[in-house]
Design a protein around this motif. Sequence first.
Motif, PDB file in Angstrom:
ATOM      1  N   ALA B 354       0.749  -1.432  -0.140  1.00  0.00           N
ATOM      2  CA  ALA B 354       0.193  -0.019   0.061  1.00  0.00           C
ATOM      3  C   ALA B 354       0.776   1.293   0.027  1.00  0.00           C
ATOM      4  CB  ALA B 354      -0.875  -0.071   0.985  1.00  0.00           C
ATOM      5  N   ALA B 355       1.994   1.097   0.643  1.00  0.00           N
ATOM      6  CA  ALA B 355       2.868   2.253   0.699  1.00  0.00           C
ATOM      7  C   ALA B 355       3.433   2.959  -0.698  1.00  0.00           C
ATOM      8  CB  ALA B 355       4.031   2.057   1.596  1.00  0.00           C
ATOM      9  N   ALA B 356       3.407   2.263  -1.575  1.00  0.00           N
ATOM     10  CA  ALA B 356       3.489   2.931  -2.737  1.00  0.00           C
ATOM     11  C   ALA B 356       2.529   3.739  -3.574  1.00  0.00           C
ATOM     12  CB  ALA B 356       3.880   1.540  -3.743  1.00  0.00           C
ATOM     13  N   TYR B 357       1.445   3.798  -2.973  1.00  0.00           N
ATOM     14  CA  TYR B 357       0.076   4.504  -3.427  1.00  0.00           C
ATOM     15  C   TYR B 357      -0.232   5.786  -2.677  1.00  0.00           C
ATOM     16  CZ  TYR B 357       0.170   0.295  -6.200  1.00  0.00           C
ATOM     17  OH  TYR B 357       0.637  -0.905  -6.737  1.00  0.00           O
ATOM     18  N   GLU B 358      -0.861   6.675  -3.345  1.00  0.00           N
ATOM     19  CA  GLU B 358      -1.270   8.064  -2.600  1.00  0.00           C
ATOM     20  C   GLU B 358      -2.931   7.835  -2.332  1.00  0.00           C
ATOM     21  OE1 GLU B 358      -0.502  10.441  -6.151  1.00  0.00           O
ATOM     22  OE2 GLU B 358       1.431   9.931  -6.009  1.00  0.00           O
TER      23      GLU B 358
END
Lengths: 379, 379
Positions: B354-358
């Motif tokens: 999830a951390a790769a997404y805004e």
Amino acid sequence: MTAANVAGLPTPCLLLDRQRMQANIDRMAARAAELGVRLRPHVKTCKSVEIARLMCDPGHPAITVSTLREAEYFAAAGFSDILYAVSIVPQRMDRLLALNARGANVQVLLDAVATARAVGAVATATGQVVDAWIEIDVDGHRAGLQPDDPVLVDVARAVHETPGTRLAGVLTHAGGAYDCRSADALESHAEQERRRCVRAARTVRDAGIPCREVSVGSTPTALSARSLAGVTELRAGVYVFFDLVQAGLGVCRTDDIALTVLTTVISHNRPQRRLLIDAGGLALSKDHGTAEQRHDCGYGLVASVADGRPVPGLRVDAVNQEHGIVALPPDLDFAAFPVGSRLRILPNHACMTAAAYEEYHVLDAAGEASERWPRCNGW
Amino acid sequence: MTAANVAGLPTPCLLLDRQRMQANIDRMAARAAELGVRLRPHVKTCKSVEIARLMCDPGHPAITVSTLREAEYFAAAGFSDILYAVSIVPQRMDRLLALNARGANVQVLLDAVATARAVGAVATATGQVVDAWIEIDVDGHRAGLQPDDPVLVDVARAVHETPGTRLAGVLTHAGGAYDCRSADALESHAEQERRRCVRAARTVRDAGIPCREVSVGSTPTALSARSLAGVTELRAGVYVFFDLVQAGLGVCRTDDIALTVLTTVISHNRPQRRLLIDAGGLALSKDHGTAEQRHDCGYGLVASVADGRPVPGLRVDAVNQEHGIVALPPDLDFAAFPVGSRLRILPNHACMTAAAYEEYHVLDAAGEASERWPRCNGW
């Protein structure tokens, strides 16, 4: 030397040593000149306009990108010659054509007749013609057509004859170079990359189809090739920072690595002789690309803040989301690494590590964090 | 069922199945009620105000965070009771005290006398008193003091007596649970976590120091504990989405996983029988947390867009920065996965992916991507 203002930066953050980076840029530019090819830097590593400008020939700033967001970001900053080097799907053409309608020349990569026709149809519908490259597989690494695949000529003909597309050339990425374990093996791999990609171009030309460009690349093969005869263009990206994987491949020294993560010691686990740092899996990435190399660097090597040099015996042994775990060898003392003190981490894989951050803190020759340069992440 | 508007989303992107998520939230809330403890969800997984509100008891919305940026983001959205569950360093106190000066109650975690005194001194200088938790190590996983470490009472006394700090309680995270390989082992680990953390609290109290709270947690131990006698608070985070690591631990089913990455098939490598997809190392993360489990899921399992169910035999076998490689078994045909078609990827580790997404694209009961919820990344 690192100046006092670095001590005040919130951690984790990215430090970029400008002198080291410039030396890396100069080295690759000299390689391209020596080999007689145009350099088209891959900006998926840096994702930064400021850095891309330093990487490019000012007379012809050609770049490679890996996402449409990069294409949009660099086009907005004035870059025009942009090769989007990931297989195009027709559904993505609207964003790409919008850039080209505003004056950019974003080029596509493909490896199938159906894709060529579909891309051409979408482009034609807007009155545009798109430059297309055909991807060639030189080492079974990932994608593309074998140089002797009969489909290659079919794809080239489809691109050539479809009104909305124009054949730019053939392109390969010798990703298999990352498995090489010696300078000789890298040199052979670079020669295989050159030979097979040039052969693919010849196959296309022998079929009577113009194939102007032959584009090859990867940092390790670019730095290992003895000749790029027949090649017109070289692509590489990670050389701008280098990293531990590249050092493990032998194409740079640890002291060439320009990108580090600034981190803070947050706790001492004395019974287990561990330092806890605030650079964990998100700050460093979970790329463990040195695991299969001669020197397994864990999740990164620990370096001093003052000079960026590795502290012998210290690496990030494990990572959780926001914790890095560094085992302290018997000859080192906790007192040398007090809670609140700073360290730098040399990354395994600069592309993956940098992607967690919004900006670079750029260290000038005096070690001062003199500028902040933004990055473009996401898709 | 997934509605037509999902087909129009740019890929890669995050899809969040709201029904599955709500069921996961309800399950953990019921566990906490059954065990008689307060639930303090860890929002480092979701990093979303909308989701955190659903996770919390509306009467007392207490959360756990892993970064100061999360603390700032959730405080700005009205959350007040915020436990910053990563070892505090005094240099970070300015940001934290600024939040508390505006009405939040951001609490710190520490495990050393010197840290307690330094934190207290900084707080005192601004006229504030900060609630501090002492970290306990129950399984040698990472950080904290052993329950029988004589330093524990020293730290508790320092927190208790330093004017700027107030002892909230003891806290542990049984990260070693991730190495358990059976339900029995998990239940034992949960009991060890409970027993040792409660013992730490008793040690503090026996020294005449008030120690109100005993906080334990991790998704696998929370779902495996038979009793939390003596515990006051349960922390867990990844349960909100679940992931393949949790399924491998046996604490959820694959069909409970609420978070997937929507991806596009971008190329067919027919000689090597591979699908290329546009979810690579950045879109999925390089977390390979299932590697040591019974079922190695590669970098994620491939699921159909329509129902989110895994396609038997398909997983992401390798990732490069923007490419995922999916080997196609002999019984499946390329025609079932045309270039341009969509798939979903079930993640190994939801927090990392999830951390790769805004943002999240939230799927409602009809499978429609009805809302977009932002995330707070970085530090």
